[in-house]
Design a protein around this motif. Structure first.
Motif, PDB file in Angstrom:
ATOM      1  N   VAL A 181       0.841  -1.197   0.000  1.00  0.00           N
ATOM      2  CA  VAL A 181       0.000   0.000   0.000  1.00  0.00           C
ATOM      3  C   VAL A 181       0.879   1.252   0.000  1.00  0.00           C
ATOM      4  O   VAL A 181       0.611   2.221  -0.722  1.00  0.00           O
ATOM      5  CB  VAL A 181      -0.946  -0.010   1.221  1.00  0.00           C
ATOM      6  CG1 VAL A 181      -1.736   1.287   1.297  1.00  0.00           C
ATOM      7  CG2 VAL A 181      -1.889  -1.194   1.165  1.00  0.00           C
ATOM      8  N   ALA A 182       1.960   1.223   0.802  1.00  0.00           N
ATOM      9  CA  ALA A 182       2.853   2.381   0.867  1.00  0.00           C
ATOM     10  C   ALA A 182       3.459   2.659  -0.507  1.00  0.00           C
ATOM     11  O   ALA A 182       3.538   3.813  -0.948  1.00  0.00           O
ATOM     12  CB  ALA A 182       3.953   2.135   1.902  1.00  0.00           C
ATOM     13  N   LEU A 183       3.876   1.602  -1.198  1.00  0.00           N
ATOM     14  CA  LEU A 183       4.481   1.806  -2.519  1.00  0.00           C
ATOM     15  C   LEU A 183       3.446   2.341  -3.513  1.00  0.00           C
ATOM     16  O   LEU A 183       3.773   3.178  -4.365  1.00  0.00           O
ATOM     17  CB  LEU A 183       5.084   0.502  -3.039  1.00  0.00           C
ATOM     18  CG  LEU A 183       6.255  -0.049  -2.228  1.00  0.00           C
ATOM     19  CD1 LEU A 183       6.857  -1.251  -2.910  1.00  0.00           C
ATOM     20  CD2 LEU A 183       7.314   1.013  -1.997  1.00  0.00           C
ATOM     21  N   TYR A 236       0.912   4.249  -2.715  1.00  0.00           N
ATOM     22  CA  TYR A 236       0.741   5.669  -2.410  1.00  0.00           C
ATOM     23  C   TYR A 236       1.935   6.464  -2.914  1.00  0.00           C
ATOM     24  O   TYR A 236       1.786   7.578  -3.405  1.00  0.00           O
ATOM     25  CB  TYR A 236       0.542   5.874  -0.897  1.00  0.00           C
ATOM     26  CG  TYR A 236       0.166   7.297  -0.555  1.00  0.00           C
ATOM     27  CD1 TYR A 236      -1.059   7.810  -0.944  1.00  0.00           C
ATOM     28  CD2 TYR A 236       1.040   8.129   0.126  1.00  0.00           C
ATOM     29  CE1 TYR A 236      -1.414   9.115  -0.665  1.00  0.00           C
ATOM     30  CE2 TYR A 236       0.697   9.440   0.414  1.00  0.00           C
ATOM     31  CZ  TYR A 236      -0.531   9.928   0.016  1.00  0.00           C
ATOM     32  OH  TYR A 236      -0.865  11.226   0.283  1.00  0.00           O
ATOM     33  N   ALA A 237       3.111   5.874  -2.816  1.00  0.00           N
ATOM     34  CA  ALA A 237       4.309   6.557  -3.330  1.00  0.00           C
ATOM     35  C   ALA A 237       4.181   6.788  -4.833  1.00  0.00           C
ATOM     36  O   ALA A 237       4.504   7.864  -5.341  1.00  0.00           O
ATOM     37  CB  ALA A 237       5.555   5.725  -3.021  1.00  0.00           C
ATOM     38  N   GLY A 238       3.689   5.789  -5.549  1.00  0.00           N
ATOM     39  CA  GLY A 238       3.701   5.876  -6.999  1.00  0.00           C
ATOM     40  C   GLY A 238       2.507   6.587  -7.598  1.00  0.00           C
ATOM     41  O   GLY A 238       2.609   7.180  -8.673  1.00  0.00           O
ATOM     42  N   VAL A 287      11.883   1.036  -6.374  1.00  0.00           N
ATOM     43  CA  VAL A 287      10.593   1.718  -6.512  1.00  0.00           C
ATOM     44  C   VAL A 287      10.612   3.041  -5.762  1.00  0.00           C
ATOM     45  O   VAL A 287      10.134   4.072  -6.266  1.00  0.00           O
ATOM     46  CB  VAL A 287       9.452   0.819  -5.994  1.00  0.00           C
ATOM     47  CG1 VAL A 287       8.156   1.599  -5.912  1.00  0.00           C
ATOM     48  CG2 VAL A 287       9.292  -0.389  -6.885  1.00  0.00           C
ATOM     49  N   LEU A 288      11.183   3.024  -4.554  1.00  0.00           N
ATOM     50  CA  LEU A 288      11.214   4.260  -3.763  1.00  0.00           C
ATOM     51  C   LEU A 288      12.069   5.312  -4.452  1.00  0.00           C
ATOM     52  O   LEU A 288      11.721   6.492  -4.488  1.00  0.00           O
ATOM     53  CB  LEU A 288      11.731   3.970  -2.350  1.00  0.00           C
ATOM     54  CG  LEU A 288      10.765   3.154  -1.494  1.00  0.00           C
ATOM     55  CD1 LEU A 288      11.425   2.705  -0.209  1.00  0.00           C
ATOM     56  CD2 LEU A 288       9.513   3.972  -1.178  1.00  0.00           C
ATOM     57  N   THR A 330       9.961   6.729  -7.313  1.00  0.00           N
ATOM     58  CA  THR A 330       8.778   7.529  -7.008  1.00  0.00           C
ATOM     59  C   THR A 330       9.104   8.749  -6.157  1.00  0.00           C
ATOM     60  O   THR A 330       8.377   9.730  -6.202  1.00  0.00           O
ATOM     61  CB  THR A 330       7.721   6.677  -6.280  1.00  0.00           C
ATOM     62  OG1 THR A 330       8.350   6.046  -5.171  1.00  0.00           O
ATOM     63  CG2 THR A 330       7.143   5.641  -7.200  1.00  0.00           C
ATOM     64  N   ILE A 331      10.162   8.685  -5.377  1.00  0.00           N
ATOM     65  CA  ILE A 331      10.473   9.840  -4.529  1.00  0.00           C
ATOM     66  C   ILE A 331      11.476  10.756  -5.216  1.00  0.00           C
ATOM     67  O   ILE A 331      11.375  11.974  -5.140  1.00  0.00           O
ATOM     68  CB  ILE A 331      11.031   9.374  -3.168  1.00  0.00           C
ATOM     69  CG1 ILE A 331       9.957   8.614  -2.413  1.00  0.00           C
ATOM     70  CG2 ILE A 331      11.513  10.552  -2.336  1.00  0.00           C
ATOM     71  CD1 ILE A 331      10.422   8.085  -1.080  1.00  0.00           C
ATOM     72  N   VAL A 382       6.033  12.247  -7.356  1.00  0.00           N
ATOM     73  CA  VAL A 382       4.605  12.168  -7.643  1.00  0.00           C
ATOM     74  C   VAL A 382       3.872  13.169  -6.753  1.00  0.00           C
ATOM     75  O   VAL A 382       4.210  13.324  -5.584  1.00  0.00           O
ATOM     76  CB  VAL A 382       4.103  10.736  -7.360  1.00  0.00           C
ATOM     77  CG1 VAL A 382       2.606  10.649  -7.537  1.00  0.00           C
ATOM     78  CG2 VAL A 382       4.830   9.751  -8.247  1.00  0.00           C
ATOM     79  N   ARG A 433       1.039  14.050  -4.362  1.00  0.00           N
ATOM     80  CA  ARG A 433       0.139  13.221  -3.557  1.00  0.00           C
ATOM     81  C   ARG A 433      -0.950  14.085  -2.946  1.00  0.00           C
ATOM     82  O   ARG A 433      -1.344  15.074  -3.535  1.00  0.00           O
ATOM     83  CB  ARG A 433       0.951  12.445  -2.530  1.00  0.00           C
ATOM     84  CG  ARG A 433       2.006  11.573  -3.204  1.00  0.00           C
ATOM     85  CD  ARG A 433       2.649  10.562  -2.302  1.00  0.00           C
ATOM     86  NE  ARG A 433       3.769   9.943  -3.031  1.00  0.00           N
ATOM     87  CZ  ARG A 433       5.016  10.384  -2.990  1.00  0.00           C
ATOM     88  NH1 ARG A 433       5.339  11.407  -2.225  1.00  0.00           N
ATOM     89  NH2 ARG A 433       5.969   9.797  -3.698  1.00  0.00           N
ATOM     90  N   VAL A 463       7.806   0.140   7.525  1.00  0.00           N
ATOM     91  CA  VAL A 463       6.713   0.618   6.668  1.00  0.00           C
ATOM     92  C   VAL A 463       6.327   2.041   7.057  1.00  0.00           C
ATOM     93  O   VAL A 463       6.120   2.910   6.206  1.00  0.00           O
ATOM     94  CB  VAL A 463       5.492  -0.314   6.782  1.00  0.00           C
ATOM     95  CG1 VAL A 463       4.407   0.148   5.841  1.00  0.00           C
ATOM     96  CG2 VAL A 463       5.879  -1.731   6.467  1.00  0.00           C
ATOM     97  N   ILE A 501       8.674   4.547   5.676  1.00  0.00           N
ATOM     98  CA  ILE A 501       8.431   4.822   4.253  1.00  0.00           C
ATOM     99  C   ILE A 501       7.275   5.799   4.104  1.00  0.00           C
ATOM    100  O   ILE A 501       7.367   6.794   3.385  1.00  0.00           O
ATOM    101  CB  ILE A 501       8.140   3.507   3.493  1.00  0.00           C
ATOM    102  CG1 ILE A 501       9.383   2.640   3.477  1.00  0.00           C
ATOM    103  CG2 ILE A 501       7.680   3.804   2.067  1.00  0.00           C
ATOM    104  CD1 ILE A 501       9.197   1.311   2.791  1.00  0.00           C
ATOM    105  N   PHE A 502       6.186   5.551   4.823  1.00  0.00           N
ATOM    106  CA  PHE A 502       5.034   6.454   4.736  1.00  0.00           C
ATOM    107  C   PHE A 502       5.429   7.879   5.105  1.00  0.00           C
ATOM    108  O   PHE A 502       5.081   8.842   4.406  1.00  0.00           O
ATOM    109  CB  PHE A 502       3.907   5.974   5.676  1.00  0.00           C
ATOM    110  CG  PHE A 502       2.911   5.069   5.026  1.00  0.00           C
ATOM    111  CD1 PHE A 502       2.138   5.517   3.962  1.00  0.00           C
ATOM    112  CD2 PHE A 502       2.717   3.775   5.475  1.00  0.00           C
ATOM    113  CE1 PHE A 502       1.202   4.688   3.360  1.00  0.00           C
ATOM    114  CE2 PHE A 502       1.791   2.932   4.879  1.00  0.00           C
ATOM    115  CZ  PHE A 502       1.028   3.389   3.822  1.00  0.00           C
ATOM    116  N   LEU A 560       7.399   9.714   2.617  1.00  0.00           N
ATOM    117  CA  LEU A 560       6.575  10.166   1.495  1.00  0.00           C
ATOM    118  C   LEU A 560       5.908  11.500   1.817  1.00  0.00           C
ATOM    119  O   LEU A 560       5.613  12.303   0.928  1.00  0.00           O
ATOM    120  CB  LEU A 560       5.474   9.144   1.188  1.00  0.00           C
ATOM    121  CG  LEU A 560       5.910   7.785   0.679  1.00  0.00           C
ATOM    122  CD1 LEU A 560       4.704   6.887   0.482  1.00  0.00           C
ATOM    123  CD2 LEU A 560       6.658   7.943  -0.627  1.00  0.00           C
TER     124      LEU A 560
END
Lengths: 484, 320, 93
Positions: free
Chosen positions: A174-176, A178-180, B110-111, B114-115, B120, B122, C42, C45-46, C49
């Motif tokens: 889910v985190a990935l 939201y990241a993408g 992936v991170l 995307t970062i 992106v 959000r 996790v 990571i959140f 972001l």
């Protein structure tokens, strides 16, 4: 009135709160709450049948910022299965649990489990799904240890730890996402997700987590002890419903959200694991010495069948043929839900009367408990996939999808799996219908035997004759960006 | 290009990984738990560094504090022993390590994409733009209790399910002996201080870091201090009142949400003029429930009051 | 955005370290620590972001998700410890 959508979640939750406050009335509130939840689901279903998929933006915020609940054909079918099964099991439990001192806790957790299932089937938001998965997992674990034996606690603890690992894998996916993609709303994601590293990695993590929870081979090892050591009504919902919740999510992810990402190879891998699960689970069920353990291994096998559909679905072009195959998958899941819950309830009746569930000592069951023996036979018909059960039609469509796609590899799996299912069912019935004193003298028909036989009848007759309703509902999708 | 301003961040990140590694590879359980608590405290600093003060408070109170307390008493229960590491074959271990390495690289890739490579957009802008209509000015509280209030409702239900589990499986942990005079004196100002802090965190949550979870955890800390000082009940009531306390958060939240539903809005759609006050009401109830649940989780087991209800239940059945 | 990336990658490493220990260890307490560290990864990571540099307002949504996740995590931890404790008691009896 789309506001209707909250009631299948709110009614059981409110009942749980009331049960906790008035423990002396727990049985009444529990059964009444389950009944009213059934009513709420029926109202939602009628709305979907009449006017198509519906959405409720909670709090009035646009989905994305807020959370949306959505009901479409697939979720309505799962909701109907879970609410009908839980209704029957609740009536059964009102007798089965009545003498337990943990009665009031059972009913609170029972209602929380229903809340979690309904919330999961209605949720349209990925993070919200994580919360519902955790609620489902925790309430299932606590219900599973109500039996209080050492084995049941150990099994429940293992179930909890693996479930947590599964949830973590889901959450990082889910985190990935939201990241993408910058949103958690599933309708927006269904339109936005395209093939690429983010989608691949996120999908594999989320699927991996859900595979643990749906007990697909080789991640099935926690299931037999957890399901066979819980009290009978709990085993029934664990096997019939809780495992299906994870499977429902896999279907949602693969068919609606990530439909452009899924490759034939990935689907083939899951199909192969499903095939091994069918063979291994059926074989283990044939070897099992205890009735409930046999039922639990049979669940491993039946889950395998459902995964056999994935490579077929991936190979079929979008449109009617694929919807027919998807409908067959759902029909098989529903039939198993009804049949397996009936099976576990019948096993519970035998356990209470005979004090054991050793298959070899079940002689005399048919004489002492004719209704329960009949329930086992009917449920067996559905587990094997004999007509007129829903699973017969589903397997028929499974075979026709095999012919259409030319994936012949599944033919021997289906054939051998069905033969093994026949073998373990008839082995059981052979003992149950044999003369003997294993179960004790005949008593009147117990109130708890009725819901079990009704569930078995639903699996063999109702789903068989009304299967067309499933095929009509499945194509109604709330995630048009995906399933189209 | 290496930038010197990144040095503190790299240092913090390295320490996090190091502490996690040490906590996980330690064979001595007590050492592992203590390292885990240190890890939690360091994480709280990282939250503050990443401009997440709400999380820093919550992590210090819940992540490091209460988890740590729970784990430490678990050691006291004698969960220890079991020194034997899993007997996995060398091939098995090697495969697990390979899997871990590959997955780390994939997630990292992936991170990075995307970062860093293709950032992106959000929900930040939208969430901050709608703040005026949310009834509070702390954006995190707005998300928790307004935009995504349904998540928070279900989360309170998760807490309820877990605490019922704790009550179902265990008996109450035996209490501590009465505290010595020094600790006793300490308790007398520490507990009121914690209660006042909890009240402050609850109130301030509307416009500054704080809110129901932080307040609930602080209140629970007061209960645990009482328990440590030899007050067996840890400040919790018995029987029916405890039940009311446990369901207060879920119940109030749900009823208010349904109230909106019935009066013409959507579920949990507060009227804009009222949203500030409604959120505060929900938060007060949630604080009480969370605190009660966390203290019960620490104290463990069925309480006498709980059993009392059930016994009365049984005697009624027998007499009827 | 380099800072955000550093912490996000740290989160990935923490997550997989937790997974590794969950798979390798057998007794409950180390596995519980491992799962909690998984969760922390996790969450990290959140939160990275949400971070958009020191000058821009953060994204509050991931912060709220992490708060929810933290409470869920401690609930699960408490339940697992209670179960484990009961099992120990039963082994002693």
């Amino acid at each position: 009135m789309n506001n209707l959508l909250i009631w299948p979640v709110a009614v059981p939750l409110l009942s749980a709160v009331l049960t906790l406050l008035w423990p002396r009335r727990s049985t009444w509130i529990g059964v009444l709450g389950t009944t009213l939840s059934l009513l709420a689901v029926v109202l939602v279903s009628r709305q979907v049948v009449e006017s198509g998929a519906i959405e409720l933006a909670l709090g009035g915020w646009s989905p994305g910022l807020g959370i949306a609940l959505r009901a479409d054909g697939l979720s309505v079918l799962m909701l109907l299965m879970s609410t009908l099964v839980s209704m029957a099991v609740a009536v059964y439990a009102s007798v089965y649990i009545s003498r337990s001192e943990r009665r009031s806790e059972f009913w609170v957790l029972w209602l929380l489990l229903i809340t979690a299932l309904h919330a999961l089937f209605l949720s349209g938001d990925l993070f919200n799904l994580y919360v519902t998965l955790e609620l489902l997992g925790l309430s299932a674990v606590v219900l599973a240890c109500l039996g209080g034996s050492r084995e049941s606690l150990q099994a429940a603890l293992n179930y909890l730890m693996l479930g947590l690992l599964g949830s973590m894998a889901f959450l990082i996916g889910v985190a990935l996402i939201y990241a993408g993609y910058g949103t958690l709303d599933m309708a927006a994601l269904a339109a936005a997700i395209e093939s690429g590293p983010t989608a691949w990695v996120a999908l594999s993590l989320m699927t991996g987590g859900l595979l643990i929870k749906s007990a697909l081979f080789p991640l099935h090892f926690w299931l037999p002890p957890a399901h066979s050591n819980a009290p009978a009504p709990v085993s029934a919902v664990l096997s019939a419903l809780v495992v299906k919740a994870a499977l429902y999510l896999i279907l949602r992810l693969w068919l609606a959200l990530f439909d452009e990402v899924v490759t034939q190879t990935a689907a083939l891998i899951l199909g192969l694991l499903g095939g091994i699960a069918v063979l291994w689970g059926s074989w283990a069920a044939l070897q099992a010495e205890r009735l409930k353990l046999m039922a639990a291994y049979s669940t491993v096998a039946q889950v395998g069948y459902l995964f056999l559909f994935l490579p077929l679905l991936a190979a079929l072009p979008e449109g009617t043929t694929r919807d027919v195959a998807l409908g067959a998958l759902v029909l098989l899941a529903l039939t198993h839900g009804f049949a397996k819950s009936a099976f576990f309830l019948a096993a519970g009746v035998i356990m209470q009367r005979a004090g054991h569930d050793r298959i070899a000592e079940l002689g005399g069951t048919a004489r002492a408990l004719p209704v329960t023996a009949f329930t086992l036979a009917l449920a067996g018909v559905a587990l094997i996939g004999l007509p007129p059960s829903g699973s017969f039609l589903a397997k028929w469509q499974l075979l026709s999808s095999v012919f259409i796609t030319g994936q012949w590899i599944w033919l021997p799996v289906i054939a051998v799996g069905t033969l093994l299912a026949g073998a373990y069912t008839f082995r059981l019935l052979g003992y149950a219908f044999a003369p003997g004193e294993g179960v004790g003298p005949s008593l009147s028909v117990g109130r708890e035997e009725i819901p079990a036989v009704l569930l078995a009848l639903a699996a063999t007759l109702v789903l068989g004759f009304w299967a067309s309703a499933v095929w009509e509902l499945v194509p109604i999708s709330a995630y048009a960006g995906g399933e189209g | 290009m290496m930038n010197l301003t990144l040095l503190p961040d790299l240092l913090l990140a390295g320490m996090l990984i190091g502490l996690a590694w040490a906590a996980l590879s330690s064979d001595d359980l007590r050492r592992g738990v203590v390292l885990f608590i240190a890890f939690g405290l360091l994480l709280a600093i990282v939250w503050a560094r990443l401009l997440a003060p709400d999380l820093a408070l919550a992590e210090a109170a819940i992540g490091a504090g209460l988890s740590g307390a729970l784990l430490l008493v678990a050691l006291r229960d004698g969960s220890g022993g079991d020194k034997r590491a899993a007997k996995r074959s060398r091939l098995n271990r090697w495969l697990i390590d390979l899997f871990v390495l590959v997955m780390t690289c994939l997630i990292g890739w992936v991170l990075w994409l995307t970062i860093y490579a293709e950032p992106v957009e959000r929900l930040a802008q939208l969430a901050n733009a709608m703040l005026d209509r949310s009834g509070v000015s702390n954006p995190v509280t707005a998300v928790l209790l307004n935009y995504r209030a349904y998540d928070t409702l279900l989360e309170l239900v998760v807490v309820l399910a877990a605490v019922l589990g704790v009550l179902v499986v265990g008996r109450e942990r035996r209490g501590y002996r009465e505290a010595g005079p020094v600790f006793y004196g300490l308790v007398h100002w520490l507990v009121p201080l914690l209660i006042v802090t909890a009240g402050y965190l609850l109130w301030v949550g509307a416009h500054a870091p704080g809110g129901a979870f932080q307040a609930g955890a602080t209140l629970a800390a007061a209960g645990i201090v009482l328990r440590l000082a030899g007050y067996d009940a840890a400040g919790l009531p018995d029987g029916r009142l405890l039940r009311w306390l446990l369901v207060a958060g879920t119940g109030v939240f749900l009823l208010l949400g349904l109230g909106m539903n019935v009066s013409g809005g959507r579920f949990l759609q507060y009227p804009e003029a009222w949203s500030g006050s409604l959120i505060l009401v929900i938060e007060v109830a949630a604080t009480a429930s969370i605190a009660a649940a966390l203290v019960l989780a620490y104290r463990g087991g069925r309480t006498d009051g709980w059993l009392f209800m059930d016994n009365k239940d049984k005697s009624r059945e027998v007499s009827s | 955005m380099t800072q955000a990336l550093i912490y996000a990658l740290t989160g990935a490493v923490l997550f997989m370290l937790g997974v590794r220990a969950t798979l390798l260890r057998e007794s409950l307490l180390p596995r519980l620590l491992a799962l909690n560290i998984c969760g922390a990864g996790v969450f990290l990571i959140f939160v990275s972001l949400a971070y958009r540099g020191d000058s821009l307002p953060v994204d509050p949504v991931p912060h709220a998700l992490v708060l929810t996740g933290l409470v869920v995590a401690i609930s699960a931890t408490a339940l697992a410890l209670a179960l484990n404790r009961r099992l120990r008691e039963m082994a002693d009896e």
